[in-house]
Design an enzyme around this catalytic site. Structure first.
Site, PDB file in Angstrom:
ATOM      1  CD  GLU A  62      -1.786  -2.404   1.405  1.00 52.28           C
ATOM      2  OE1 GLU A  62      -2.685  -3.255   1.266  1.00 52.28           O
ATOM      3  OE2 GLU A  62      -0.624  -2.676   1.787  1.00 52.28           O
ATOM      4  CD  GLN A  71      -7.991  -7.211  -1.624  1.00 48.15           C
ATOM      5  OE1 GLN A  71      -7.581  -7.933  -0.721  1.00 48.15           O
ATOM      6  NE2 GLN A  71      -7.680  -7.394  -2.901  1.00 48.15           N
ATOM      7  CG  PHE A  72     -11.032  -5.136   3.164  1.00 49.94           C
ATOM      8  CD1 PHE A  72     -12.390  -5.320   3.381  1.00 49.94           C
ATOM      9  CD2 PHE A  72     -10.327  -6.124   2.475  1.00 49.94           C
ATOM     10  CE1 PHE A  72     -13.036  -6.450   2.919  1.00 49.94           C
ATOM     11  CE2 PHE A  72     -10.968  -7.258   2.007  1.00 49.94           C
ATOM     12  CZ  PHE A  72     -12.328  -7.427   2.230  1.00 49.94           C
ATOM     13  CB  ALA A  73     -11.297   1.394   4.920  1.00 42.93           C
ATOM     14  CG  ASP A  74     -10.357  -2.691   8.110  1.00 42.45           C
ATOM     15  OD1 ASP A  74     -10.773  -2.800   9.261  1.00 42.45           O
ATOM     16  OD2 ASP A  74     -11.115  -2.661   7.113  1.00 42.45           O
ATOM     17  CG  PHE A  75      -5.975  -4.122   4.066  1.00 42.29           C
ATOM     18  CD1 PHE A  75      -6.227  -4.640   5.326  1.00 42.29           C
ATOM     19  CD2 PHE A  75      -6.301  -4.887   2.962  1.00 42.29           C
ATOM     20  CE1 PHE A  75      -6.780  -5.894   5.494  1.00 42.29           C
ATOM     21  CE2 PHE A  75      -6.859  -6.160   3.113  1.00 42.29           C
ATOM     22  CZ  PHE A  75      -7.103  -6.661   4.380  1.00 42.29           C
ATOM     23  CG  HIS A 129     -11.303  -7.895   6.595  1.00 40.51           C
ATOM     24  ND1 HIS A 129     -10.603  -8.667   7.487  1.00 40.51           N
ATOM     25  CD2 HIS A 129     -10.697  -8.083   5.393  1.00 40.51           C
ATOM     26  CE1 HIS A 129      -9.619  -9.308   6.854  1.00 40.51           C
ATOM     27  NE2 HIS A 129      -9.650  -8.962   5.583  1.00 40.51           N
TER      28      HIS A 129
END
Length: 658
Positions: A397, A419-423, A464
């Site tokens: 990222e 891919q997910f906001a968490d990442f 996630h």
């Protein structure tokens, strides 16, 4: 030290000498000024000038160079006036950053130099993005990026080299191995014998050169740059050198053994090259004195001019305005026929429309190409727009956000999908320190949208499901949008793409396939920073966004006796203060609802602002309804209890009863 002139003329060799001597004399002047107390800090590159000068001379004038804080020779070899550099170092209004940043922490499109940030490694990803733009445009150009041996331990080093290798980007990664990262010697920094050997792990070429031999540096860089312009690929170069001064002057050099100083003093790049030219009868002692005297006069004059330049004046509005690149929004109403589509499809439609409108727009993210993305939002885009513009990325990222900024610097737009906001945590530094601050620091746009599939409701658990918008709403320089409906999702996405500033675009995963609405075909936009009033009432105002909008609508539908004004913010930075204030003043009660956790969620800012600006209109305290201050559980039962929706009825009752 042995010099091989190859076919270089006497005048060319003399030019090398002058280019090498000038930054050395500037540095020596800086040390005098430091002792005199006329400047406060200096990062010395004495003993390393051959790397900066030789490599810069090997690059073409319109090719980008991304140097570090010890590379004065890059700036002088690109012929930046010393008065301009001195103004920058002294924080003058005439400096590149108008007094907002220090030393070499700046960029300049006029000279195609992009400066570093203090975190060292992130600039390597910017070089990837710059080179990617050239690659897509079929320009035969190379990009040169510097780093130190210490930064090779950072994840950004690995990510940038890996991306460049996978994508065959024409980037020269140059490591200045000067033996120490501040005071930490190389044997405490890495285990490999040579840093050039790290290239093997990425499947690229690695070359080690004598960084104190200006002709070896130039010839090596010139050969590589010539080659990768025709046959794009990254190359890693390790330049062996030594730092003859402290990391910066205040840190001193007591931790370095004297024998190292003695060894490297004998390898001084300037003295050795000067002696070579004297032996070749290209230089004479008299000519050395004449050149030095001329440089001294020029340096003294340029520096004194800079000292007399104006200091920055305080104007807070100017400071606020300069956080963003100027952009005049022009509203475009929809003209296409509406059709009912899902929230997810509206985002797809927005991306497709944006890609059609902006031929310089590049999409990047994990699995977004042939696979179509984790949620199939970009399904079919490769066939429609090609792999050059719809790019699968490695799992990195930080490098991809940085590459997005590099694309922007070199004339492109970028949309990066998390891919997910968490990442996003893995790319956090690039967002909050590079994207957010670039325009404020040196006036360069950061034309990047970061798509953030966010939120809970799907039982996806702690990694996630987070609502992390508050991480970014408090970071000056970022715009943050959060659409709740398909119509808004497309219109706000197109506005985010059009806007030359960094935009964090939050899209709720729970709404992807559960919510449909009428969305016009073709292009239209929605102004970032404008809220929408969904209901008008008299008893209270509910201010919310994202999934909270639908919780509120459902609650009010189930409780028709409650008369509420419902404000969907749509944008969180900037947010629509005028609409919120008008609604709160009308009802006298304010409830802020959001999915994020209570403590320090964005609702805290809203509550503080309302209390400060609308206090005399309030009939009750501003109340917040937010999710529990825990991580997000996976179990559906636990998740339902965690989410703010579960406490909405009680919060409304308490507010109305006050």
């Amino acid at each position: 030290m042995t010099f091989d002139r190859k076919d270089k003329s006497d005048s060319a060799l003399l030019n090398f000498y002058k280019r090498l001597l000038y930054p050395r004399m500037v540095e020596e002047k800086m040390l005098i000024l430091l002792r005199q107390g006329r400047i406060g800090k200096w990062f010395s590159g004495i003993g390393q000038e051959a790397i900066a000068v030789g490599s810069t001379m090997a690059m073409e004038a319109q090719e980008y160079i991304l140097p570090m804080h010890r590379n004065l020779g890059v700036f002088t070899t690109r012929d930046i006036p010393l008065r301009k550099l001195m103004a920058q170092w002294q924080g003058k209004i005439t400096g590149f950053t108008k007094g907002r940043d220090r030393s070499f922490h700046f960029g300049t499109q006029d000279y195609k130099i992009i400066g570093m940030i203090s975190h060292l490694g992130p600039q390597m990803a910017l070089a990837d993005g710059i080179a990617l733009a050239d690659l897509i445009e079929h320009k035969e150009k190379a990009t040169l990026v510097f780093t130190g041996e210490g930064a090779t331990s950072e994840g950004d080093f690995h990510e940038a080299l890996n991306v460049a290798a996978v994508w065959n980007l024409p980037v020269i990664f140059l490591i200045e191995n000067n033996g120490y990262g501040l005071s930490t010697p190389i044997n405490e920094q890495f285990k490999c014998k040579n840093l050039a050997d790290k290239a093997i792990g990425y499947g690229i070429e690695g070359i080690q050169v004598d960084g104190n031999n200006i002709l070896e540096v130039y010839d090596t860089l010139n050969s590589i740059a010539t080659s990768i312009r025709k046959y794009p690929r990254p190359v890693l170069i390790e330049c062996l050198t030594f730092r003859m001064r402290g990391h910066e002057e205040a840190s001193g050099t007591k931790y370095i053994p004297q024998e190292l100083f003695d060894k490297w003093a004998a390898k001084d790049p300037l003295k050795n090259f000067e002696q070579y030219l004297l032996e070749q009868n290209i230089l004479t002692e008299r000519l050395v004195q004449e050149i030095s005297a001329s440089f001294k006069t020029d340096i003294d004059q340029e520096i004194e001019i800079a000292f007399r330049d104006q200091e920055p004046t305080v104007d807070i509005q100017t400071e606020l305005d300069d956080m963003f690149s100027p952009y005049l929004f022009e509203a475009t109403e929809p003209t296409g026929s509406p059709r009912e589509i899902r929230y997810l499809d509206a985002i797809t439609d927005g991306l497709r429309t944006g890609m059609t409108k902006h031929e310089n727009l590049v999409l990047m993210g994990q699995d977004i190409a042939e696979y179509g993305g984790a949620f199939k939002i970009t399904d079919g885009f490769v066939k429609e727009f090609g792999k050059a513009r719809v790019r699968n990325t490695p799992i990195c990222e930080s490098a991809i956000v940085g590459a997005g900024l590099g694309l922007s610097i070199n004339g492109y737009k970028a949309v990066v999908e998390m891919q997910f906001a968490d990442f996003v945590t893995c790319g956090f530094n690039q967002i909050v320190n590079n994207l957010a601050k670039t325009h404020y620091r040196w006036g360069e746009k950061a034309d990047v949208v970061v798509r953030m599939p966010t939120g809970a409701g799907t039982g996806a658990g702690p990694f996630h499901s987070q609502s992390n918008e508050a991480w970014f709403t408090k970071t000056p320089g970022l715009k943050v949008v959060y659409p709740a409906f398909p119509y808004d999702a497309k219109g706000l996405l197109l506005s985010a793409i059009d806007d030359p500033n960094p935009v964090m675009y939050f899209e709720h995963k729970y709404l992807y396939r559960s919510l449909s609405g009428n969305v016009p075909s073709g292009y239209y936009n929605i102004e970032i920073g404008k809220a929408s009033i969904l209901k008008h009432g008299t008893q209270l105002t509910i201010i919310t966004y994202g999934l909270g909008v639908h919780w509120a609508l459902s609650y009010l539908d189930e409780n028709p006796e409650i008369s509420a004004t419902l404000v969907d913010l749509r944008s969180l930075q900037p947010w629509d203060k005028e609409t919120v204030a008008t609604a709160v003043k009308t009802t006298g009660r304010a409830l802020i609802l959001h999915e994020d956790t209570l403590t320090c969620g964005f609702g805290a800012e809203l509550a503080a602002w309302i209390s400060e600006h609308c206090f005399k209109y309030l009939d009750a305290p501003v109340m917040r309804c937010a999710s529990a201050d825990t991580a997000i559980p996976m179990s559906k039962t636990l998740e339902d209890s965690f989410l703010a929706k579960s406490s909405l009825p009680d919060t409304v009752k308490r507010l109305l009863a006050y």
